[in-house]
Design a protein around this motif. Structure first.
Motif, PDB file in Angstrom:
ATOM      1  N   GLN A   1      11.711  -3.365   0.023  1.00 22.43           N
ATOM      2  CA  GLN A   1      12.347  -2.127  -0.416  1.00 22.43           C
ATOM      3  C   GLN A   1      12.237  -1.070   0.673  1.00 22.43           C
ATOM      4  O   GLN A   1      11.381  -1.167   1.557  1.00 22.43           O
ATOM      5  CB  GLN A   1      11.654  -1.600  -1.675  1.00 22.43           C
ATOM      6  CG  GLN A   1      10.191  -1.196  -1.417  1.00 22.43           C
ATOM      7  CD  GLN A   1       9.405  -0.964  -2.672  1.00 22.43           C
ATOM      8  OE1 GLN A   1       9.038  -1.893  -3.367  1.00 22.43           O
ATOM      9  NE2 GLN A   1       9.146   0.298  -2.972  1.00 22.43           N
ATOM     10  N   ALA A   2      13.100  -0.076   0.616  1.00 20.53           N
ATOM     11  CA  ALA A   2      12.935   1.101   1.468  1.00 20.53           C
ATOM     12  C   ALA A   2      11.890   2.010   0.821  1.00 20.53           C
ATOM     13  O   ALA A   2      11.901   2.201  -0.389  1.00 20.53           O
ATOM     14  CB  ALA A   2      14.261   1.836   1.607  1.00 20.53           C
ATOM     15  N   VAL A   3      10.977   2.554   1.633  1.00 20.45           N
ATOM     16  CA  VAL A   3       9.902   3.389   1.093  1.00 20.45           C
ATOM     17  C   VAL A   3       9.925   4.751   1.780  1.00 20.45           C
ATOM     18  O   VAL A   3       9.444   4.886   2.909  1.00 20.45           O
ATOM     19  CB  VAL A   3       8.521   2.727   1.280  1.00 20.45           C
ATOM     20  CG1 VAL A   3       7.444   3.585   0.617  1.00 20.45           C
ATOM     21  CG2 VAL A   3       8.506   1.317   0.703  1.00 20.45           C
ATOM     22  N   PRO A   4      10.482   5.769   1.137  1.00 22.76           N
ATOM     23  CA  PRO A   4      10.439   7.121   1.709  1.00 22.76           C
ATOM     24  C   PRO A   4       9.001   7.550   1.986  1.00 22.76           C
ATOM     25  O   PRO A   4       8.105   7.277   1.186  1.00 22.76           O
ATOM     26  CB  PRO A   4      11.070   7.977   0.606  1.00 22.76           C
ATOM     27  CG  PRO A   4      11.955   7.028  -0.143  1.00 22.76           C
ATOM     28  CD  PRO A   4      11.220   5.714  -0.138  1.00 22.76           C
ATOM     29  N   THR A   5       8.780   8.177   3.112  1.00 24.81           N
ATOM     30  CA  THR A   5       7.494   8.615   3.672  1.00 24.81           C
ATOM     31  C   THR A   5       6.682   7.459   4.270  1.00 24.81           C
ATOM     32  O   THR A   5       5.649   7.693   4.887  1.00 24.81           O
ATOM     33  CB  THR A   5       6.606   9.416   2.680  1.00 24.81           C
ATOM     34  OG1 THR A   5       6.129   8.561   1.639  1.00 24.81           O
ATOM     35  CG2 THR A   5       7.348  10.607   2.104  1.00 24.81           C
TER      36      THR A   5
ATOM     37  N   ALA B   1      10.164  -5.240   6.794  1.00 28.72           N
ATOM     38  CA  ALA B   1      11.416  -5.902   6.439  1.00 28.72           C
ATOM     39  C   ALA B   1      11.899  -6.767   7.601  1.00 28.72           C
ATOM     40  O   ALA B   1      12.407  -7.885   7.409  1.00 28.72           O
ATOM     41  CB  ALA B   1      12.473  -4.872   6.061  1.00 28.72           C
ATOM     42  N   PHE B   2      11.736  -6.259   8.822  1.00 28.83           N
ATOM     43  CA  PHE B   2      12.057  -7.035  10.019  1.00 28.83           C
ATOM     44  C   PHE B   2      11.218  -8.316  10.063  1.00 28.83           C
ATOM     45  O   PHE B   2      11.752  -9.408  10.327  1.00 28.83           O
ATOM     46  CB  PHE B   2      11.807  -6.202  11.274  1.00 28.83           C
ATOM     47  CG  PHE B   2      11.870  -6.993  12.550  1.00 28.83           C
ATOM     48  CD1 PHE B   2      13.072  -7.193  13.205  1.00 28.83           C
ATOM     49  CD2 PHE B   2      10.712  -7.551  13.090  1.00 28.83           C
ATOM     50  CE1 PHE B   2      13.131  -7.948  14.370  1.00 28.83           C
ATOM     51  CE2 PHE B   2      10.761  -8.306  14.251  1.00 28.83           C
ATOM     52  CZ  PHE B   2      11.968  -8.497  14.904  1.00 28.83           C
ATOM     53  N   ILE B   3       9.920  -8.183   9.829  1.00 28.41           N
ATOM     54  CA  ILE B   3       9.023  -9.341   9.876  1.00 28.41           C
ATOM     55  C   ILE B   3       9.453 -10.403   8.870  1.00 28.41           C
ATOM     56  O   ILE B   3       9.496 -11.599   9.173  1.00 28.41           O
ATOM     57  CB  ILE B   3       7.565  -8.912   9.633  1.00 28.41           C
ATOM     58  CG1 ILE B   3       7.034  -8.100  10.812  1.00 28.41           C
ATOM     59  CG2 ILE B   3       6.660 -10.126   9.371  1.00 28.41           C
ATOM     60  CD1 ILE B   3       7.009  -8.852  12.129  1.00 28.41           C
TER      61      ILE B   3
ATOM     62  N   LYS C   1      18.808  -0.284  -5.995  1.00 27.90           N
ATOM     63  CA  LYS C   1      18.021   0.198  -4.854  1.00 27.90           C
ATOM     64  C   LYS C   1      17.666   1.672  -4.990  1.00 27.90           C
ATOM     65  O   LYS C   1      16.555   2.090  -4.650  1.00 27.90           O
ATOM     66  CB  LYS C   1      18.780  -0.058  -3.546  1.00 27.90           C
ATOM     67  CG  LYS C   1      18.817  -1.510  -3.121  1.00 27.90           C
ATOM     68  CD  LYS C   1      19.501  -1.656  -1.770  1.00 27.90           C
ATOM     69  CE  LYS C   1      19.381  -3.059  -1.228  1.00 27.90           C
ATOM     70  NZ  LYS C   1      20.011  -4.057  -2.099  1.00 27.90           N
ATOM     71  N   GLY C   2      18.616   2.474  -5.467  1.00 28.77           N
ATOM     72  CA  GLY C   2      18.347   3.896  -5.618  1.00 28.77           C
ATOM     73  C   GLY C   2      17.199   4.166  -6.578  1.00 28.77           C
ATOM     74  O   GLY C   2      16.376   5.066  -6.355  1.00 28.77           O
ATOM     75  N   PHE C   3      17.120   3.389  -7.649  1.00 32.01           N
ATOM     76  CA  PHE C   3      16.037   3.532  -8.627  1.00 32.01           C
ATOM     77  C   PHE C   3      14.694   3.176  -7.999  1.00 32.01           C
ATOM     78  O   PHE C   3      13.696   3.891  -8.169  1.00 32.01           O
ATOM     79  CB  PHE C   3      16.322   2.637  -9.834  1.00 32.01           C
ATOM     80  CG  PHE C   3      15.223   2.629 -10.858  1.00 32.01           C
ATOM     81  CD1 PHE C   3      15.037   3.713 -11.709  1.00 32.01           C
ATOM     82  CD2 PHE C   3      14.377   1.534 -10.972  1.00 32.01           C
ATOM     83  CE1 PHE C   3      14.025   3.707 -12.655  1.00 32.01           C
ATOM     84  CE2 PHE C   3      13.355   1.517 -11.906  1.00 32.01           C
ATOM     85  CZ  PHE C   3      13.178   2.613 -12.753  1.00 32.01           C
ATOM     86  N   ILE C   4      14.668   2.064  -7.260  1.00 30.42           N
ATOM     87  CA  ILE C   4      13.429   1.619  -6.600  1.00 30.42           C
ATOM     88  C   ILE C   4      12.964   2.657  -5.580  1.00 30.42           C
ATOM     89  O   ILE C   4      11.772   2.984  -5.486  1.00 30.42           O
ATOM     90  CB  ILE C   4      13.642   0.260  -5.920  1.00 30.42           C
ATOM     91  CG1 ILE C   4      13.891  -0.829  -6.966  1.00 30.42           C
ATOM     92  CG2 ILE C   4      12.457  -0.106  -5.031  1.00 30.42           C
ATOM     93  CD1 ILE C   4      12.712  -1.122  -7.853  1.00 30.42           C
ATOM     94  N   GLU C   5      13.901   3.195  -4.812  1.00 32.91           N
ATOM     95  CA  GLU C   5      13.547   4.190  -3.786  1.00 32.91           C
ATOM     96  C   GLU C   5      13.012   5.469  -4.422  1.00 32.91           C
ATOM     97  O   GLU C   5      12.072   6.088  -3.900  1.00 32.91           O
ATOM     98  CB  GLU C   5      14.762   4.470  -2.918  1.00 32.91           C
ATOM     99  CG  GLU C   5      15.117   3.302  -2.000  1.00 32.91           C
ATOM    100  CD  GLU C   5      16.562   3.292  -1.553  1.00 32.91           C
ATOM    101  OE1 GLU C   5      16.986   2.267  -0.970  1.00 32.91           O
ATOM    102  OE2 GLU C   5      17.277   4.293  -1.789  1.00 32.91           O
TER     103      GLU C   5
END
Length: 262
Positions: free
Chosen positions: A148-152, A161-163, A249-253
């Motif tokens: 997931q994308a994690v703000p901060t 995510a790359f790994i 995704k928006g909910f998870i973020e």
């Protein structure tokens, strides 16, 4: 008849946390070790302790893997010493917490170097070495943040995510040869990660979900030898990963931003 050559597991970030626990888990299985970390003192203490307790060969190299030529220096050391590497564990890495635009750019790029570029270089340098073995293994350490994308924790989660993506692709490319490639994606672990990342305020909440490094390491090593593609320790972490795959995704973020808010 020629003498069988001693083989080793090479572990980065081996002086503490999950890396240290994986070193011990492998030593219990009578696997010889090449331990890499920045801290010469901590490595020396661990070297003596493992040798005395488990009777395996342990060699150490103190080096800062966030430097651009570090992977080549590790490879040169292994080559000069004629160590036969059978297992490569890319464990070294760290996170930085805060808003992307407010965090120091050079510090974030240094994190990218360690978390991604050094891992990439070590894999590239050691795949030919590992491929000479009858059976060999690569374990790249990611994170549940990879899903997931994690703000901060924007850059940290992106590096993981790359790994995850890189490991899965490399696994496919090597699937017909002797090298098995796996990705370990732990959630919160009691390793001091939060302190280095600047997440001290998060520590109390993390304590409810933290796994012990020894438990994560044992799951990791079993998964590695079982040839698993993705190893996610802990039921809660498995559920969270699957939730990330099906929820918007928006909910998870938004949820992640609430957890890690500055």
């Amino acid at each position: 008849m020629s003498e069988t050559k001693i083989t080793y597991a090479l572990i980065t970030g081996a002086s503490k946390g999950i890396g240290k626990s994986m070193a011990i888990a492998l030593a219990k299985r009578k696997i010889n070790l090449l331990l890499i970390s920045r801290s010469a003192d901590e490595l020396a203490v661990l070297q003596i302790a493992i040798k005395n307790e488990y009777g395996v060969e342990v060699h150490i190299l103190a080096i800062d893997l966030s430097q651009s030529q570090a992977a080549k220096a590790v490879h040169n050391w292994v080559k000069a010493k004629n160590y036969a590497v059978q297992i490569l564990i890319n464990n070294a890495g760290y996170g930085l917490w805060g808003k992307f635009a407010e965090l120091d750019l050079s510090a974030q790029l240094e994190m990218c170097q360690l978390n991604m570029a050094t891992v990439t270089a070590l894999c590239h340098l050691f795949v030919p070495v590992l491929s000479t073995q009858k059976k060999a293994y690569i374990l790249n350490v990611g994170s549940t943040a990879a899903y997931q994308a994690v703000p901060t924790l924007a850059i940290y989660s992106a590096t993981k995510a790359f790994i995850l993506s890189f490991t899965r692709a490399l696994r496919f490319e090597l699937k017909d040869g002797p090298v098995s490639v796996s990705c370990l994606s732990p959630g919160p672990v009691d390793t001091g990660f939060a302190h280095r990342a600047g997440l001290d305020a998060f520590n109390k909440m993390a304590e409810k979900f933290n796994m012990k490094p020894d438990d994560v390491a044992e799951i990791a090593i079993k998964g590695l030898f079982a040839g698993k593609s993705e190893i996610i320790p802990g039921f809660t972490n498995i559920i969270s990963v699957y939730a990330n795959r099906i929820l918007p995704k928006g909910f998870i973020e938004k949820m992640a931003a609430g957890i890690y808010k500055t």
